[in-house]
Design an enzyme around this catalytic site. Sequence first.
Site, short mmCIF file in Angstrom:
data_model
loop_
_atom_site.label_atom_id
_atom_site.label_comp_id
_atom_site.label_asym_id
_atom_site.label_seq_id
_atom_site.Cartn_x
_atom_site.Cartn_y
_atom_site.Cartn_z
N HIS A 172 -7.15 -7.84 -0.55
CA HIS A 172 -7.10 -6.75 0.41
C HIS A 172 -7.99 -7.11 1.59
O HIS A 172 -9.22 -7.01 1.52
CB HIS A 172 -7.60 -5.47 -0.28
CG HIS A 172 -7.25 -4.21 0.44
ND1 HIS A 172 -6.03 -3.59 0.32
CD2 HIS A 172 -7.97 -3.45 1.31
CE1 HIS A 172 -6.01 -2.49 1.05
NE2 HIS A 172 -7.18 -2.38 1.67
N HIS A 210 -0.64 -3.01 6.09
CA HIS A 210 0.55 -2.15 6.00
C HIS A 210 1.74 -2.72 6.78
O HIS A 210 2.74 -2.03 7.00
CB HIS A 210 0.27 -0.73 6.50
CG HIS A 210 -0.69 0.04 5.66
ND1 HIS A 210 -0.64 1.43 5.56
CD2 HIS A 210 -1.73 -0.34 4.88
CE1 HIS A 210 -1.61 1.85 4.76
NE2 HIS A 210 -2.28 0.78 4.34
N ASN A 213 -10.55 -1.12 0.55
CA ASN A 213 -11.75 -0.60 1.21
C ASN A 213 -11.86 0.92 1.11
O ASN A 213 -12.94 1.48 1.31
CB ASN A 213 -11.78 -1.03 2.69
CG ASN A 213 -10.54 -0.61 3.45
OD1 ASN A 213 -9.42 -0.90 3.04
ND2 ASN A 213 -10.74 0.05 4.58
N HIS A 214 -10.77 1.62 0.80
CA HIS A 214 -10.83 3.08 0.61
C HIS A 214 -10.97 3.45 -0.86
O HIS A 214 -10.77 4.62 -1.22
CB HIS A 214 -9.57 3.74 1.18
CG HIS A 214 -9.43 3.62 2.66
ND1 HIS A 214 -10.45 3.93 3.53
CD2 HIS A 214 -8.39 3.21 3.43
CE1 HIS A 214 -10.04 3.74 4.79
NE2 HIS A 214 -8.80 3.27 4.75
N ASP A 217 0.82 -1.22 0.00
CA ASP A 217 0.00 0.00 0.00
C ASP A 217 0.85 1.27 0.00
O ASP A 217 1.58 1.54 0.94
CB ASP A 217 -0.90 0.03 1.23
CG ASP A 217 -1.80 -1.20 1.32
OD1 ASP A 217 -1.28 -2.33 1.20
OD2 ASP A 217 -3.01 -1.04 1.55
N HIS A 220 -3.44 -4.29 2.86
CA HIS A 220 -4.35 -3.65 3.82
C HIS A 220 -3.76 -3.40 5.19
O HIS A 220 -3.96 -2.33 5.75
CB HIS A 220 -5.67 -4.42 3.98
CG HIS A 220 -6.61 -3.79 4.98
ND1 HIS A 220 -7.16 -2.54 4.79
CD2 HIS A 220 -7.08 -4.24 6.18
CE1 HIS A 220 -7.94 -2.26 5.83
NE2 HIS A 220 -7.91 -3.25 6.68
N GLU A 244 -4.60 2.54 -3.02
CA GLU A 244 -5.84 3.09 -2.46
C GLU A 244 -5.61 4.19 -1.42
O GLU A 244 -6.55 4.89 -1.07
CB GLU A 244 -6.69 1.98 -1.85
CG GLU A 244 -6.13 1.40 -0.58
CD GLU A 244 -7.23 0.92 0.36
OE1 GLU A 244 -8.41 0.95 -0.01
OE2 GLU A 244 -6.89 0.53 1.49
N ASN A 245 -4.36 4.34 -0.93
CA ASN A 245 -4.04 5.41 0.02
C ASN A 245 -3.00 6.36 -0.56
O ASN A 245 -2.32 7.06 0.20
CB ASN A 245 -3.51 4.82 1.33
CG ASN A 245 -4.60 4.16 2.14
OD1 ASN A 245 -5.60 4.78 2.48
ND2 ASN A 245 -4.42 2.88 2.45
#
Length: 257
Positions: free
Chosen positions: A150, A177, A68-69, A9, A175, A40-41
Amino acid sequence: MVHILCIGDVVGSAGCEFLRAHLPSLRKQKDIDLVIANGENSADGNGITPVSAQYLFDSGVDVITAGNHTFRRRESYDTFDSCETLIRPANFPMGAPGKGLCIVDMGRIQIAVINLLGTVYMESMQSPFDALDELLKTPELPKLCVVDFHAEATGEKRAFGYWADGRATAVFGTHTHVQTADECILPCGTGYITDVGMTGPIESVLGVKPERIIRKLRSKMPVRFENAPGPCRMDCILFTAEEKTGLCTAVERLSLR
């Protein structure tokens, strides 16, 4: 042999910049054919924007996956619909922007990339096990197929790895990290790691300033998360696969600082 690099991530602009600084040389050193990164982040705060996605592509990433983000930033919705190599978890409900599978045509070979979301300790979604079964029935799906799973729970991730064993080239978890040390080749030939880790600030809590997370956990009140400053790292895993069988022959866990 085919070499596929999967990057943990990417967190905020600091993670994006660190990836750009280190990916080109790593790609050359390891003779990498395809790079997959969970983005996603990648926008500061969290989520992904068209700008952060394009930055990763320009830095040498071939496929961006999410989690999820995925839809935290509304401005990314059209990009998920229009960009073939920006994918989101396939087990989101019907009607969500984008899709959960892409096929990268590299001339001599094609590689499929699938993105799925876990359901243990996370939002209710279609079973990722059932979703994988459906996706593996895609007509003319390449033998080389990599899955970004994820998910939160280690047990769900490992169970999913065994479910995919022999049917996917590799499964890498994202997810949490936090890079796990359980990289392996499963009995039927699928490369696996529970979580590949994170690309972002080392002195942080999942990329966020520790004091913000501590305040959130102690007060139970809303807190605006802010990405931490300082030196970064890039966690990733390199899968080597056989072109003819689509199965994994070697796994190498990496963490660049």
